[in-house]
Scaffold this active site. Structure first.
Site, PDB file in Angstrom:
ATOM      1  CB  CYS A   1       8.354  -0.748   1.300  1.00 36.18           C
ATOM      2  SG  CYS A   1       7.136  -2.020   0.922  1.00 36.18           S
ATOM      3  CB  ALA A   2      11.614   1.085   6.102  1.00 39.28           C
ATOM      4  N   GLY A   3      12.980   1.788   3.120  1.00 38.19           N
ATOM      5  CA  GLY A   3      14.060   2.581   2.545  1.00 38.19           C
ATOM      6  C   GLY A   3      13.566   3.724   1.693  1.00 38.19           C
TER       7      GLY A   3
ATOM      8  N   GLY B   1      12.694   8.063   5.160  1.00 31.94           N
ATOM      9  CA  GLY B   1      11.993   9.297   5.487  1.00 31.94           C
ATOM     10  C   GLY B   1      10.735   9.068   6.298  1.00 31.94           C
TER      11      GLY B   1
ATOM     12  CG  ASP C   1      10.724  -9.874   0.034  1.00 32.28           C
ATOM     13  OD1 ASP C   1       9.709  -9.167   0.186  1.00 32.28           O
ATOM     14  OD2 ASP C   1      11.022 -10.411  -1.058  1.00 32.28           O
TER      15      ASP C   1
ATOM     16  CG  ASP D   1       6.407   4.688   0.604  1.00 29.08           C
ATOM     17  OD1 ASP D   1       5.772   4.890  -0.449  1.00 29.08           O
ATOM     18  OD2 ASP D   1       7.364   5.394   0.959  1.00 29.08           O
TER      19      ASP D   1
ATOM     20  CB  CYS E   1       5.616   8.369  -5.141  1.00 27.16           C
ATOM     21  SG  CYS E   1       5.987  10.078  -5.630  1.00 27.16           S
TER      22      CYS E   1
END
Length: 497
Positions: free
Chosen positions: A309-311, A314, A358, A379, A432
């Site tokens: 889930c790279a976007g 960072g 996806d 993430d 997060c």
């Protein structure tokens, strides 16, 4: 000290990401437009800083905009910098942060539900009451400027705004209003903390559960959540050294991450190190959890890494920089095309391949085969309750109804990650958010539903030596009031078969 103050717990804060749009979740990176914003009267504002703050607040409430994006755009358009930009930022973020308590006070003074007040006048009043009760702006200036602003955005409500502001001014200072409106701590501790510290009650309950039911510790977290956070930079290994970067930008090295630099002020986008790709903006907690994945021992080869889930890029940027030094390659998956482009920009010149797809398609797409990766980062999209310091509007935008679809998505992504990693490899599940449903429950359920055998790896030794308050393991929860980071959760799992 008032009786109200004496009956509330005190705590000192340290000085000093929520689901992606493509998944329908909450990483607040989204909208950058503000349709319909601007002074309704068409004449230039008498006070540009207050006008900028008002426009940002109105865009958040009217257009569902994100404060960090829209405010930067407004400041740029209005050519505000220095003290004016800092004042506008304080007013906008402070007003959005204190939204719930401001509405209580306005509703009491107006003698009506805040929802019945015309939205432009309502936002002008919120901004004015924040100045009156939360800042050192003189009362007469706060009242007069609010009436002038209301006259420009909702001309028929100027008299009403004047009456409400004067009623609040004559009703005493912030403590007097809190004493009047907050329930007693002994009778209703969560309700008391909600009014005093500007958090919805459901979020306070979630924090309190994650902190083991310690209300005093929860109050310390809420206090820290209301402090403006420092900007954290990540010095990309192989491209920059954190100590040297700190000297270059006038900051200081981070407390825990070997890549972190705390920036004392200014606009990070103007830094040469950001423009030339030697560093990027990233909370120290995000750096720590990404580095922990890469510190976990694996059995056998260690050349294929996956960020599922790279976007916006960072963690992929940090992983790519470390991969370049270790002879590895990173596959970065992002379902939203515009965020995938951000990942491409963030990883230029690195051994990173970006796939706009996806992450749940593991095993169904030839570019995401099963049992093919040595390390996998999930993430996961989440409520973002761990980054409320940086996204002041999120606490009022999120509701408990957001949890079921997000936790379902989190489990599905973790299951996909455990299918993608090979036996002997490791998966890091990161959110997060400290909400136990998004952390402990999701990771336990996801591991159970994956159909593969896994062991939990103790994540504590994977973090820098000397980090305090890491708990009993094997998972780790970071906290703003304990570590000065966003409230990042980390679980590391090794696939055994």
């Amino acid at each position: 000290m008032t009786e109200h103050q004496a009956n509330r717990p005190h705590g000192s804060g340290r000085p000093r990401r929520p689901g992606g749009p493509g998944y329908g979740g909450g990483r607040d990176q989204g909208r950058d437009s503000r349709s319909g914003s601007g002074p309704r009267s068409g004449r230039p504002p008498a006070d540009p800083a207050r006008q900028a703050a008002y426009e940002a607040i109105a865009a958040v409430h009217r257009d569902d905009a994100y404060a960090n994006l829209v405010l930067n755009q407004i400041l740029s358009e209005m050519r505000l910098s220095g003290r004016d930009a800092a004042f506008a930022t304080e007013l906008a973020y402070g007003t959005l942060r204190a939204h719930g308590t401001l509405d209580l006070i306005i509703g009491s003074a107006a003698g009506r539900e805040v929802s019945r007040i015309d939205p432009p006048a309502r936002d002008a009043l919120r901004l004015g009451v924040y100045q009156l009760l939360y800042t050192r702006v003189p009362a007469h200036a706060a009242v007069n400027q609010t009436v002038d602003l209301t006259r420009s955005v909702a001309p028929g409500a100027a008299g009403f705004a004047n009456a409400v502001m004067r009623e609040i001014s004559e009703g005493g200072d912030l403590d007097a209003w809190l004493t009047k409106l907050a329930p007693g701590y002994e009778e209703d501790p969560v309700g008391n903390l909600a009014v005093l510290h500007n958090h919805p009650q459901w979020i306070i309950r979630a924090f309190n559960e994650a902190l083991g039911g310690d209300l005093d510790d929860t109050a310390r977290l809420l206090i820290e959540d209301n402090q403006p956070p420092a900007v954290h930079l990540c010095a990309r290994p192989g491209r920059a050294d954190a100590v040297e970067l700190a000297d270059e930008v006038g900051g200081e090295p981070g407390a825990f991450s070997p890549y972190a630099v705390y920036l004392n002020g200014g606009a990070p986008g103007n830094l040469a190190a950001i423009r030339d790709g030697r560093a990027h903006v990233q909370d120290e907690g995000s750096q720590l959890v990404a580095a922990a994945l890469l510190a976990a021992p694996v059995e056998g080869q260690d050349t294929r890494w996956l960020d599922l889930c790279a976007g916006p890029g960072g963690k992929a940027g940090l992983m790519g920089a470390i991969a370049a030094a270790r002879g590895a390659e990173v596959t970065a998956v992002e379902v939203a095309e515009h965020r995938a482009r951000l990942v491409e920009q963030a990883t230029q010149g690195m051994p990173v391949t970006v796939l706009p797809m996806d992450g749940r398609s593991v095993g169904r797409d030839q570019d995401l085969p099963e049992e093919a990766f040595d390390r996998v980062l999930v993430d996961a999209p989440c409520t973002g309750l761990g980054s409320l310091r940086r996204r002041p509007e999120s606490r009022w935008r999120r509701t408990p109804d957001d949890l079921p679809p997000l936790t379902r998505l989190q489990r599905e992504l973790l299951v996909a990650a455990l299918r993608a990693v090979r036996p002997g490899g490791v998966v890091a599940y990161v959110t997060c958010s400290p909400h136990v449903v998004e952390t402990q429950v999701t990771v336990t359920e996801g591991a159970r539903r994956s159909g593969v055998d896994v062991d939990f790896v103790d994540a504590r030794p994977l973090l820098p030596p000397g980090m305090p308050h890491l708990g009993p393991g094997p998972t780790v929860q970071l906290w703003p009031h304990r570590h000065g980071t966003d409230a990042m959760f980390l679980a590391v799992l090794r696939r055994t078969s």
